[in-house]
Scaffold this motif. Structure first.
Motif, PDB file in Angstrom:
ATOM      1  N   UNK A 169      25.995  32.763 -21.382  1.00 41.81           N
ATOM      2  CA  UNK A 169      24.995  33.819 -21.189  1.00 41.81           C
ATOM      3  C   UNK A 169      24.702  33.915 -19.691  1.00 41.81           C
ATOM      4  N   UNK A 170      25.541  34.707 -19.000  1.00 37.76           N
ATOM      5  CA  UNK A 170      25.350  34.862 -17.556  1.00 37.76           C
ATOM      6  C   UNK A 170      24.387  35.993 -17.238  1.00 37.76           C
ATOM      7  N   UNK A 171      23.947  36.667 -18.305  1.00 40.59           N
ATOM      8  CA  UNK A 171      22.982  37.754 -18.187  1.00 40.59           C
ATOM      9  C   UNK A 171      22.202  37.779 -19.498  1.00 40.59           C
ATOM     10  N   UNK A 172      20.901  37.998 -19.401  1.00 45.25           N
ATOM     11  CA  UNK A 172      20.092  38.149 -20.611  1.00 45.25           C
ATOM     12  C   UNK A 172      19.971  39.647 -20.867  1.00 45.25           C
ATOM     13  N   UNK A 173      20.595  40.081 -21.974  1.00 46.41           N
ATOM     14  CA  UNK A 173      20.668  41.510 -22.265  1.00 46.41           C
ATOM     15  C   UNK A 173      19.409  41.927 -23.013  1.00 46.41           C
TER      16      UNK A 173
END
Lengths: 237, 237
Positions: free
Chosen positions: A1-5
Motif C-alpha cells: 500500500x504505497x498510497x491510501x486510496x
C-alpha cells in the motif's frame, strides 16, 4: 500500500479523511507501523494525489488531515487488454499486475480452452475484482480504477465488440509461433489479446487475424499468463 | 509442466526414462490426464529436448520410450540477476518468473531494507530453491538450470564480487527516480540489480553507481519485485 486510496465515503470534508475498513487499518498498523504525526501518501479515487498527516489511529478508524492534493496520477497505458479468462488465482494476480502497470480497460474473454467452471468462480464477483484492482492501484500509487468487462462468448465478442475496439486501436494477438516479434516502445493505442493456458485454438486465431489483429510472439518460451501479460506490456510500451 | 525434465536418475538407458516422484506423477494424471500411448515433450536436464511415448503409468511410476532428443533448449538471456532478497513468497514467484524468462545466474543480495529474518527462511534451503527453478524450466520448456548464489553482506558483495561481474557485463541498477529510462532490446551481457521493497537506501545506490552501475528506471509506478523483475527483463532483452 504505497498510497491510501480514498473513496468518496472516506472523505469527511476537503481537509479530513477517515479510513475505517479492517484491511487498511491492519495494513497501517502492521506493515506501515503508522504513528500519529506520520505523513503518508493519499489519493482521491479517480483524482489527484497528495500527502496527509495521521491525526488519530485506533481499532475503528484512522483520521488524516489532508494537505494539498495537487499531484496527478501516473499516466495510463494506451491499451485495452483482452484476456482469455484465466483460472481464478491467476486471474487475481493478472488483474493486480495489469492494474499496477497502468492498464485501464480489461475484457475477460471466453475461448475454447477456458474451462467453463471458471465463469462460475466467486473471484468474478464485482467486489472481488474491485479488491484486486484496488491492490494494484495502491501498489503503483495510482487513483484511476480500470474498467473490467466480461465477454462470455467468443463469437459475439469477435463479431460485435472487436470491430469497434479496432476502430481506433492497433490489434495485437499474442500467440506462440506467430511470425512477428512483439514490437517495442509503441505510443499508439493498442488492443492486446492474450489467450488462455494452452493458447487460443487455430480456429480462434484465424478469426482474430481476419478481424484485423496482427499476430505477435514473445519468443520460444511458454510463459504463464501472468508472466506473459507483464512481459508483453513492458515490451510494448 | 510443458516439459518433463529428466534428471540423470530418471533415465534408465538412452531409450527409456522413468518418473517416480509424487509431484510429477500427480501432475501427469490430474493436469495432463495422460494415457498410455500419449506423446509428450521431455528434456534431459542440462541437455536437449524431444518427444517420448508414455508406455505405462501407475501409482509408482511413469515409463517413457524416448524418441530422438534432438532439439536444443531455448536460448538463455545474457543477464546475471542480482536481486535483494525478497520476502519468502515473493522469492518463490520471482525465481519461477526469472527462470521461465531464461535467466541463468541469480545472486540474492542483502541490503539495508531486507529483513534479517528472510535469511532464515526455509525457502532458502537448496532443495526449495531447486523446486522453484524446476517449475520455471518446466513452464518454459527449458532444461538448463540457473545457478543461485547468496550474498549475505552488501559491502563484501560490492567490494569483492561486483567488480568481477562488471568486467564483462554492463551494470544496470533498477531504482526509482534514476535519470535514464530502462533501455530496450539489448544484446550485450548485463548485470541487472534490483532492490528490495522500499528500494536500496541512498548509501547503497551511491556505492553501486560508484562501482560502475548505471541507474535506470521503469517510470513513475512503484511495482512489486516480481512484477518489476519480469518487466525489466522483458524490456531489456
Amino acid at each position: 500500500m504505497n498510497l491510501i486510496l480514498l473513496a468518496p465515503d472516506d472523505i469527511e470534508h476537503d481537509q479530513l479523511a477517515c479510513v475505517r475498513d479492517p484491511r487498511r487499518l491492519r495494513h497501517l498498523k502492521e506493515v506501515h507501523r503508522a504513528r500519529v504525526g506520520d505523513s503518508m501518501t493519499l489519493g482521491i479515487a479517480g483524482g489527484s494525489i497528495g500527502r496527509g498527516e495521521l491525526l488519530a489511529l485506533d481499532e475503528h478508524e484512522a483520521r488524516f488531515a489532508l494537505g494539498a492534493m495537487d499531484t496527478l496520477p501516473p499516466p495510463p497505458l494506451p491499451v485495452h487488454l483482452v484476456l482469455a479468462l484465466p483460472r481464478p488465482r491467476m486471474l487475481a494476480r493478472s488483474l493486480e499486475h495489469a492494474t499496477a502497470l497502468g492498464v485501464k480497460a480489461i475484457t475477460l474473454l471466453h475461448s475454447q480452452r477456458v474451462e467453463k467452471s471458471y465463469w462460475q468462480s466467486p473471484e468474478l464477483a464485482p467486489d472481488k475484482i474491485q479488491t484486486h484492482l484496488v491492490l494494484g492501484l495502491e501498489q503503483a500509487r495510482d487513483t484511476v480504477m480500470p474498467t473490467v468487462s466480461l465477454a462470455k462468448g467468443f463469437r459475439p465478442f469477435v463479431e460485435d465488440r472487436l470491430p469497434e475496439l479496432l476502430e481506433a486501436r492497433r490489434g495485437l494477438l499474442a500467440h506462440p509461433e506467430m511470425a512477428q516479434a512483439c514490437p517495442r516502445g509503441l505510443e499508439e493505442p493498442v488492443a492486446l489479446l492474450v489467450g488462455p493456458e494452452g493458447g487460443f485454438i487455430p480456429f480462434e486465431v484465424e478469426r482474430l487475424i481476419e478481424a484485423g489483429c496482427e499476430g505477435i510472439h514473445l519468443g520460444p518460451r511458454i510463459l504463464r499468463v501472468e508472466t506473459a501479460v507483464t512481459a508483453l506490456l513492458a515490451r510494448l510500451f
